[in-house]
Design a protein around this motif. Structure first.
Motif: not given
Length: 347
Positions: A228-240
């Protein structure tokens, strides 16, 4: 690979800073802020790139985690919420129309541009709708939708982080093969989700997998925190990376109104969440995330990270998304065609 490594490095720095400062949701908000600031301030010869397939992998893991939370009791109670969901979305629609009138008056943009910008119908869907109609300013719609998502995803965790929830249920460690099998089923469901034209198929198809498994009386394995941490980082980078430097070149009235309208929608959502919390008898975090106009996948992700009720949040966000797809967008299509016909008659 260098553009991807740059984004990954910036996202990782954001995670570390948010952890050191004890800020909420470091694995999501850290990458959003650090990647957004890095691409807007650091000038390099190589571009900033985060492939959509990495974001999609994160969405699949998130969908699998939320699908595990969809128990039978949620569906037994869904009838109690239908009228409430419908009423909240009708109120949201009229509020967005009012907000569009104000936006048009203050910025001078066309009413169809203001309306498409004000309705929280999902970034890709709103942009696609704007592309298909000549009277709608694509750049303005993109900016409004991006700034809305960024504002809500960035601010909501800070609002709800101070609220207390009951201790989360701790699942026993699952065997690796069970987790691997469940994740593989989640990924395998995506092509079928696309075939069925599910909204946000990478997220919703794995949710359906979890629902089906639960329906057969089998409890799906809990997705580990590391995934879930990896998923959050991946989604967060995309949103950024959503806020592009060229968006800042829009007229200052449009830029300011985009920020103001996002905050107004946030305040309106908070007011609706107070009503929802009392009528549905849920905690304020779950209620607020259910009414916030930040996107189904993002709000469900925050609900998972905040240990709220992600199934309840996903249910309400999905209803809003379908309401906008099947009722609001057809109405917008009718209004856009009417405006086009009038312009043709006058010419």
């Amino acid at each position: 690979m260098l553009p991807i490594i740059k984004v990954l490095g910036s996202a990782s720095v954001g995670v570390l800073l948010f952890q050191l400062l004890h800020l909420p949701m470091p694995w999501l908000l850290g990458p959003i802020f650090s990647v957004m600031l890095a691409q807007l301030t650091i000038r390099t010869k190589t571009s900033w790139v985060w492939p959509s397939w990495l974001r999609n992998c994160g969405l699949v893991l998130l969908g699998a985690a939320i699908g595990e939370a969809f128990t039978r009791s949620i569906f037994l109670n869904i009838g109690n919420y239908l009228l409430l969901m419908l009423m909240l979305n009708i109120v949201l629609l009229f509020f967005c129309i009012l907000l569009a009138f104000v936006t048009q008056k203050l910025t001078g943009m066309s009413f169809m541009t203001a309306l498409t910008s004000s309705i929280p119908g999902g970034l890709s869907q709103s942009v696609t709708f704007a592309e298909e109609h000549k009277g709608i300013d694509l750049g303005t719609v993109t900016y409004f939708q991006v700034i809305r998502v960024l504002s809500i995803v960035s601010i909501v965790p800070f609002i709800v982080s101070g609220q207390l929830l009951p201790d989360a249920v701790h699942h026993p460690e699952e065997p690796f093969w069970k987790i691997a099998l469940y994740v593989l089923l989640a990924f395998a469901s995506v092509p079928l989700g696309k075939l069925l034209k599910l909204p946000v198929a990478y997220f919703l198809a794995p949710v359906v997998v979890g629902i089906v498994i639960n329906a057969f009386g089998v409890q799906p394995p809990a997705i580990p925190d590391s995934m879930l941490h990896a998923a959050q980082l991946s989604i967060g980078a995309y949103i950024g990376l959503m806020l592009k430097p060229d968006m800042i070149k829009l007229p200052w009235k449009v830029i300011m109104m985009g920020l103001i309208s996002a905050l107004i929608l946030l305040l309106f959502s908070y007011g609706c969440s107070i009503v929802l919390a009392k009528l549905a008898q849920v905690d304020m975090i779950t209620s607020f995330l259910s009414t916030a106009a930040g996107g189904m996948d993002q709000m469900s992700l925050i609900a998972t990270a905040m240990k709220a009720d992600p199934a309840f949040v996903t249910l309400f966000q999905l209803f809003r998304l379908l309401f906008i797809y099947f009722i609001v967008f057809p109405l917008l299509q009718w209004a856009a065609n009417k405006v086009t016909r009038k312009a043709t008659d006058l010419s």
